[in-house]
Design a protein around this motif. Structure first.
Motif, PDB file in Angstrom:
ATOM      1  N   THR A   1       7.742  -1.111   6.307  1.00 32.07           N
ATOM      2  CA  THR A   1       7.584   0.137   5.573  1.00 32.07           C
ATOM      3  C   THR A   1       8.885   0.422   4.836  1.00 32.07           C
ATOM      4  O   THR A   1       9.965   0.328   5.414  1.00 32.07           O
TER       5      THR A   1
ATOM      6  N   GLU B   1       0.852  -1.186   0.000  1.00 27.38           N
ATOM      7  CA  GLU B   1       0.000   0.000   0.000  1.00 27.38           C
ATOM      8  C   GLU B   1       0.888   1.237   0.000  1.00 27.38           C
ATOM      9  O   GLU B   1       1.786   1.342   0.842  1.00 27.38           O
TER      10      GLU B   1
ATOM     11  N   GLU C   1       4.904  -6.411   9.511  1.00 25.47           N
ATOM     12  CA  GLU C   1       4.649  -5.242   8.684  1.00 25.47           C
ATOM     13  C   GLU C   1       5.967  -4.544   8.385  1.00 25.47           C
ATOM     14  O   GLU C   1       6.834  -4.458   9.249  1.00 25.47           O
TER      15      GLU C   1
ATOM     16  N   LEU D   1       1.733   4.752   0.995  1.00 25.42           N
ATOM     17  CA  LEU D   1       1.288   5.671   2.041  1.00 25.42           C
ATOM     18  C   LEU D   1       1.518   7.116   1.647  1.00 25.42           C
ATOM     19  O   LEU D   1       0.784   8.007   2.052  1.00 25.42           O
ATOM     20  N   ASP D   2       2.574   7.322   0.860  1.00 32.40           N
ATOM     21  CA  ASP D   2       2.925   8.689   0.497  1.00 32.40           C
ATOM     22  C   ASP D   2       3.734   8.656  -0.788  1.00 32.40           C
ATOM     23  O   ASP D   2       4.488   7.708  -1.025  1.00 32.40           O
TER      24      ASP D   2
ATOM     25  N   LYS E   1       3.938   0.435   2.395  1.00 34.27           N
ATOM     26  CA  LYS E   1       3.787  -0.442   3.554  1.00 34.27           C
ATOM     27  C   LYS E   1       3.280  -1.786   3.038  1.00 34.27           C
ATOM     28  O   LYS E   1       2.465  -1.828   2.124  1.00 34.27           O
TER      29      LYS E   1
END
Ligand code: NI
Length: 176
Positions: free
Chosen positions: A127, A84, A125, A86-87, A117
């Motif tokens: 990042t 995903e 998880e 995130l930024d 992520k």
């Protein structure tokens, strides 16, 4: 990873419906998923390519693999489930290709820098901050999970020309 149990998977090409389908979220990291991930890495290296998404090997799940070293450095292998973004910021243009869109290379605009992520195969998880080519590859592979090929980023005119060319190529292949 158990090298001697790895299989080279068939890579789907443009026109296959799975490539145009939004892939399912991964609910748990089990042996089957790890096997798929390892086979994807093996398939990506064999192609050779620097990224692969599960829909490209006919598995409609949110799993991507990347390796900018193309098998030279194990530590460069990145495997992410449910990635995903995130930024993202900035813009960069570079020629791009795809194992599912044979013989087509076109300039595509991508973010220069992203934060992504995802879940690793050990269930943690992770990042990742990426820029340049790695950011590009991650965006390209996440597009695959959303049923989008890189040619969808091109102008309608260019996209239609390429699709025509690909369809012609595919029908020729089918007859030989
Ligand atoms: Ni691709």
């Amino acid at each position: 990873m158990i090298d001697n149990e790895m299989t080279i998977l068939e890579i789907l090409v443009f026109g296959h419906p799975v490539l145009a389908t939004k892939a399912d979220e991964i609910k748990n990291i089990d042996d089957d998923l790890c096997r798929l991930a390892n086979n994807m890495v093996h398939t990506m290296h064999a192609a050779p390519g620097i990224g692969l998404a599960a829909p490209q090997v006919n598995q409609s799940v949110r799993l991507i693999t990347m390796d900018l070293s193309v098998g030279e450095k194990n530590e460069k292998i990145i495997i992410l489930a449910n990635p995903e973004i995130l930024d993202s910021h900035g813009e960069t243009i570079l020629e791009e290709g795809c194992l599912s869109v044979p013989d087509i290379n076109e300039k595509v605009i991508r973010p220069a820098h992203i934060v992504v992520k995802g879940i690793t195969l050990d269930g943690n998880e992770k990042t990742i901050e990426a820029e340049g080519l790695l950011a590009r590859v991650i965006c390209h592979e996440i597009d695959h999970l959303n049923g989008k090929l890189f040619i969808e980023h091109l102008s309608p005119l260019k996209k239609n020309l390429i699709k025509k060319k690909l369809r012609k190529q595919l029908s020729k292949d089918a007859h030989t």
